[in-house]
Motif scaffolding. Structure first.
Motif, PDB file in Angstrom:
ATOM      1  N   LEU A   1       9.074  10.042   3.510  1.00  0.00           N
ATOM      2  CA  LEU A   1       9.916  10.330   2.345  1.00  0.00           C
ATOM      3  C   LEU A   1       9.731  11.478   1.968  1.00  0.00           C
ATOM      4  N   ALA A   2       8.334  11.962   1.870  1.00  0.00           N
ATOM      5  CA  ALA A   2       8.133  13.244   1.504  1.00  0.00           C
ATOM      6  C   ALA A   2       8.577  14.349   2.001  1.00  0.00           C
ATOM      7  N   SER A   3       9.163  14.309   3.189  1.00  0.00           N
ATOM      8  CA  SER A   3       9.767  15.400   3.967  1.00  0.00           C
ATOM      9  C   SER A   3      11.122  15.574   3.698  1.00  0.00           C
ATOM     10  N   THR A   4      11.814  14.455   3.238  1.00  0.00           N
ATOM     11  CA  THR A   4      13.465  14.353   3.116  1.00  0.00           C
ATOM     12  C   THR A   4      13.752  14.295   1.659  1.00  0.00           C
ATOM     13  N   LEU A   5      12.776  14.404   0.722  1.00  0.00           N
ATOM     14  CA  LEU A   5      13.079  14.253  -0.768  1.00  0.00           C
ATOM     15  C   LEU A   5      14.031  15.319  -1.090  1.00  0.00           C
ATOM     16  N   PRO A   6      15.091  14.802  -2.121  1.00  0.00           N
ATOM     17  CA  PRO A   6      16.083  15.908  -2.609  1.00  0.00           C
ATOM     18  C   PRO A   6      15.382  16.902  -3.495  1.00  0.00           C
ATOM     19  N   ALA A   7      15.756  18.109  -3.761  1.00  0.00           N
ATOM     20  CA  ALA A   7      15.225  19.133  -4.755  1.00  0.00           C
ATOM     21  C   ALA A   7      15.098  18.513  -6.139  1.00  0.00           C
ATOM     22  N   GLY A   8      14.116  18.558  -6.981  1.00  0.00           N
ATOM     23  CA  GLY A   8      13.894  18.233  -8.030  1.00  0.00           C
ATOM     24  C   GLY A   8      13.194  16.627  -8.135  1.00  0.00           C
ATOM     25  N   VAL A   9      13.023  15.986  -7.138  1.00  0.00           N
ATOM     26  CA  VAL A   9      12.695  14.478  -7.122  1.00  0.00           C
ATOM     27  C   VAL A   9      11.141  14.575  -6.615  1.00  0.00           C
ATOM     28  N   ASP A  10      10.102  14.195  -7.410  1.00  0.00           N
ATOM     29  CA  ASP A  10       8.699  14.170  -7.189  1.00  0.00           C
ATOM     30  C   ASP A  10       8.448  12.843  -6.798  1.00  0.00           C
ATOM     31  N   LEU A  11       7.360  12.692  -5.749  1.00  0.00           N
ATOM     32  CA  LEU A  11       6.958  11.513  -5.062  1.00  0.00           C
ATOM     33  C   LEU A  11       5.551  11.370  -5.501  1.00  0.00           C
ATOM     34  N   GLN A  12       4.861  10.148  -6.147  1.00  0.00           N
ATOM     35  CA  GLN A  12       3.663  10.035  -6.359  1.00  0.00           C
ATOM     36  C   GLN A  12       3.438   8.661  -5.747  1.00  0.00           C
ATOM     37  N   ALA A  13       2.309   8.837  -5.119  1.00  0.00           N
ATOM     38  CA  ALA A  13       2.124   7.379  -4.194  1.00  0.00           C
ATOM     39  C   ALA A  13       0.279   7.094  -4.497  1.00  0.00           C
ATOM     40  N   GLN A  14       0.097   6.008  -4.615  1.00  0.00           N
ATOM     41  CA  GLN A  14      -1.240   5.539  -4.745  1.00  0.00           C
ATOM     42  C   GLN A  14      -1.141   4.032  -3.631  1.00  0.00           C
ATOM     43  N   LEU A  15      -1.832   4.451  -2.848  1.00  0.00           N
ATOM     44  CA  LEU A  15      -1.848   3.329  -1.727  1.00  0.00           C
ATOM     45  C   LEU A  15      -3.153   2.730  -1.769  1.00  0.00           C
ATOM     46  N   ASP A  16      -3.319   1.544  -2.272  1.00  0.00           N
ATOM     47  CA  ASP A  16      -5.209   0.810  -2.326  1.00  0.00           C
ATOM     48  C   ASP A  16      -5.083  -0.462  -1.511  1.00  0.00           C
ATOM     49  N   ALA A  17      -4.264  -0.793  -0.477  1.00  0.00           N
ATOM     50  CA  ALA A  17      -4.455  -2.250  -0.122  1.00  0.00           C
ATOM     51  C   ALA A  17      -5.356  -2.318   1.046  1.00  0.00           C
ATOM     52  N   GLY A  18      -6.312  -1.396   1.258  1.00  0.00           N
ATOM     53  CA  GLY A  18      -7.223  -1.275   2.494  1.00  0.00           C
ATOM     54  C   GLY A  18      -6.666  -1.838   3.635  1.00  0.00           C
ATOM     55  N   ASP A  19      -7.550  -2.821   4.267  1.00  0.00           N
ATOM     56  CA  ASP A  19      -7.023  -3.363   5.506  1.00  0.00           C
ATOM     57  C   ASP A  19      -6.413  -4.619   5.525  1.00  0.00           C
TER      58      ASP A  19
ATOM     59  N   GLU B   1       3.155   5.761   6.707  1.00  0.00           N
ATOM     60  CA  GLU B   1       4.264   6.555   7.610  1.00  0.00           C
ATOM     61  C   GLU B   1       5.455   6.662   6.683  1.00  0.00           C
ATOM     62  N   ILE B   2       5.750   5.594   6.026  1.00  0.00           N
ATOM     63  CA  ILE B   2       7.001   5.675   5.194  1.00  0.00           C
ATOM     64  C   ILE B   2       7.018   6.901   3.841  1.00  0.00           C
ATOM     65  N   VAL B   3       5.685   6.905   3.213  1.00  0.00           N
ATOM     66  CA  VAL B   3       5.586   7.976   2.290  1.00  0.00           C
ATOM     67  C   VAL B   3       5.711   9.481   2.848  1.00  0.00           C
ATOM     68  N   ALA B   4       5.032   9.423   4.145  1.00  0.00           N
ATOM     69  CA  ALA B   4       4.906  10.719   4.764  1.00  0.00           C
ATOM     70  C   ALA B   4       6.631  11.084   5.104  1.00  0.00           C
TER      71      ALA B   4
END
Length: 705
Positions: free
Chosen positions: A411-429, A406-409
């Motif tokens: 952040l992705a919609s509110t990032l300033p121009a020029g800022v790239d977001l990379q996410a790797q979420l592997d915590a499972g359950d 939810e947080i990544v989603a």
């Protein structure tokens, strides 16, 4: 630190000096003992060799006298043609020297002419024998002692001692010999015990062994003995028999071409020294080991004391930090109630005014701005309360993977121009035991800081993974315990954090942001939440390259992702009478208007005493109680206890701007149904009040829905 280092150096130096002293003392004692052992062997072997050489000289001199006398007699004997007379004369002379077995006369051709006694063997030709050849070829040979041979006279090993016979003109006329058997020579020394691995050697000057004891030792030439004769009383040489090093006492046998030597293995001679050196070596080794262990123990003790001192300083610093945080928390809790009362009145009446203002009008816009400012103020108060840890939250397993998605989603919609977001979420359950709102606040704060640290273009990397920590770790600002953890790593390529600021980033009201851009409470709240959950935080930063923040939270197990309930409509009342108690008149009026709008009939009081009098006058009039906790004269929990003593089933809701565990415990003991945070949220108020009224039981008074 310098004094501790000097003390360690002194301890090591002292230990080394003791070890060197022990080794030096053992070496000196060993040297002295070696000299003493060698002196004992020198006296023993030298005295024995000298005594035996003298005895051998006397024995051989008696044989030589016999030979001289016999030679003189025979050269002048006129009846050589009478064998019986010659044999009788020889026998009478040989009897006087018991070590001589047979006395013989050999003619110039090498044939034996006469023997002192019959031997059972015929007269033999000895012209090839070394002693005969030597006596024949030179008239100055004198006494010749032949090396041991098996004689032709008796067919037994023996030593042949000879002298030359000369005619009146000095020419060679034969040899007179005395045969001394080896058995007779050995018997002279067999009774003497020379010691273990010791021996006696009687040899000619050329090294030919005449007699040796023990008799069963291999015979060989020993040319070194002649060189040793007349030198030091004790010499060292390798034996040609067994190759072992020997201590040798070599003494000449009078003026005879013989040398008598007593030999003893050097290892055997020095055995007492070896035994003592082994014992001394063990003692010295044990002492050096004890000194080493003492030095190590002292160094370890110093290290433990140094570590304890560092730990004490670290704990003192942590205690000071904790005390500062507690002081700030106490200050925050003290002002929370009054500030929330003021803020509650502003927001409550603002919401009422907003509902009555015409949409799109200037008045509506002004009220909206007021409510926006009030909302920011409410968030600031909540952060202060969270920082002071005076807020109480119900902990439950939180699905961290879903929360971060939810947080990544967002952040992705509110990032300033020029800022790239990379996410790797592997915590499972993986689940963390805590409050979802607080965990959201932790992750959102760190991610927001990462985005704000980038000036212009850059990258924010978010990684969530599950890690099993096998050993404790010391991080920059905390310690990581052993066990399964969820690790959230947020890395940015921003400006980084200066080293002098890195140690202070979790201090309250400290910020590296520009004036007006931050309150300095964000990371302090994050640190408090993570610490309360038993987690840890680590920060690594390089100015100009970026920062990485790692949050470690203990895993309590696994759980399924949470579902979002349907909000629906707010529950409304059906005219139930609700007693409202607050020491702020404005908040009383606000609560009355709010409850009236929800379908209830509120009755307000500005003190606990007036509310108690009204209830005692007519206990059945009121269906529920909504009271502030911090009332002058009587806290809300005490008022609830008194009212429920008269009406045990009376629903009670308590509200406060400072909710802590002690207050919750008092509320539960007083029978309070729910504790609400100030300023009140209308949905929460409506929901909790409806739940309390639905759960009441009929006590014979009031009205029920």
């Amino acid at each position: 630190m310098r004094s501790s280092a000097r003390l360690r150096q002194r301890i090591i130096a002292g230990g080394l000096l003791l070890i060197v002293a022990f080794i030096g003392s053992a070496a000196y004692d060993g040297w002295r003992l070696h000299q003493q052992v060698m002196a004992v062997n020198e006296r023993e072997l030298g005295n024995l060799a000298t005594a035996l050489a003298g005895e051998a000289d006397r024995n051989l001199q008696s044989v030589d006298v016999l030979l001289r006398d016999t030679a003189s007699w025979y050269e002048n004997f006129p009846w050589r043609a009478e064998p019986e007379a010659v044999v009788a004369a020889l026998n009478s002379r040989a009897v006087g020297v018991p070590q001589v077995s047979v006395l013989t006369i050999v003619d110039a051709s090498g044939m034996q002419r006469f023997r002192s006694r019959p031997t059972g063997e015929p007269l033999a030709d000895v012209s090839d024998r070394a002693y005969f050849l030597k006596q024949r070829d030179t008239d100055t040979a004198g006494l010749v002692i032949n090396e041991p041979i098996v004689t032709r006279t008796e067919r037994r090993p023996a030593v042949v001692i000879s002298r030359r016979l000369s005619r009146p003109d000095g020419s060679f006329d034969g040899v007179v010999t005395a045969i001394v058997t080896l058995q007779a020579l050995q018997s002279a020394y067999s009774a003497i015990h020379f010691g273990d691995r010791s021996s006696l050697v009687l040899a000619q000057d050329d090294g030919s062994v005449v007699v040796q004891q023990p008799a069963d030792a291999p015979r060989t030439r020993f040319p070194e003995l002649s060189a040793l004769k007349g030198g030091a009383l004790i010499d060292r040489a390798a034996s040609p028999v067994d190759g072992r090093a020997k201590l040798i006492a070599a003494v000449g046998v009078g003026s005879l071409p013989l040398v008598l030597a007593i030999t003893r293995d050097e290892d055997e001679a020095l055995r007492p020294w070896y035994d003592e050196m082994w014992s001394a070596g063990i003692r010295t080794g044990v002492m050096c080991l004890l000194v080493g262990l003492a030095v190590v123990a002292l160094l370890r003790q110093l290290r433990r004391e140094a570590e304890a001192e560092r730990e004490r300083r670290r704990l003192e610093a942590r205690l000071q930090q904790t005390q500062r945080l507690e002081a700030l928390g106490t200050l925050a809790g003290g002002i929370a109630h009054d500030f929330n009362n003021i803020l509650g009145a502003i927001l409550g009446f603002g919401e009422l005014a907003q509902q009555q203002a015409e949409p799109g009008s200037a008045l509506r816009r002004h009220i909206d701005r007021v409510l926006q400012g009030g909302a920011r103020a409410r968030l600031l108060v909540r952060r202060i309360l969270d920082f002071s840890r005076s807020g109480v939250t119900d902990r439950a397993p939180v699905h961290v993977q879903t929360l971060m998605e939810e947080i990544v989603a967002m952040l992705a919609s509110t990032l300033p121009a020029g800022v790239d977001l990379q996410a790797q979420l592997d915590a499972g359950d993986a689940a963390v035991l805590g409050d979802a709102t607080q965990l959201y606040q932790v992750a959102m704060n760190i991610c927001t800081n990462a985005v704000q640290a980038i000036e212009g273009a850059g990258t924010v990397s978010i990684r969530l993974r599950r890690v099993d920590v096998s050993a404790p770790r010391v991080l920059l600002h905390s310690e990581l315990a052993v066990g399964p953890h969820v690790c959230l790593e947020v890395r940015d390529t921003g400006v980084g954090i200066p080293p002098e600021a890195l140690q202070r980033i979790f201090e309250p009201f400290f910020t590296t942001k520009k004036q007006g851009e931050g309150t300095g409470l964000g990371l302090a709240v994050v640190h408090g939440i993570v610490a309360d959950l038993g987690g840890a935080i680590d920060v690594a930063s390089v100015p100009g390259e970026g920062t990485q923040v790692s949050v470690w939270l203990p895993v309590c197990g696994e759980c399924a992702p949470a579902t979002v309930p349907d909000s629906g409509e707010w529950p409304a009342g059906q005219g139930e009478v609700v007693m409202v108690v607050d020491d702020e008149q404005a908040l009383v009026e606000l609560a009355e208007e709010t409850l009236a709008g929800l379908g209830y009939e509120p009755v307000g009081f500005d003190s606990a005493e007036r509310a108690l009098q009204a209830f005692e006058a007519d206990p059945g009039r009121f269906d529920a109680l909504l009271s502030d906790e911090m009332l002058p004269g009587m806290p809300g929990t005490e008022l609830a206890r008194l009212l429920r003593a008269q009406r045990p089933a009376l629903p009670v809701l308590l509200m406060s701007g400072k909710v802590d565990p002690a207050m919750v415990e008092r509320a539960q003991a007083a029978g309070v149904h729910a504790v609400l945070h100030k300023p009140l949220a209308l949905r929460e108020l409506a929901t909790r009040l409806a739940e309390a009224l639905r759960g009441r039981s009929d006590d014979g008074g009031g009205r029920y829905s």
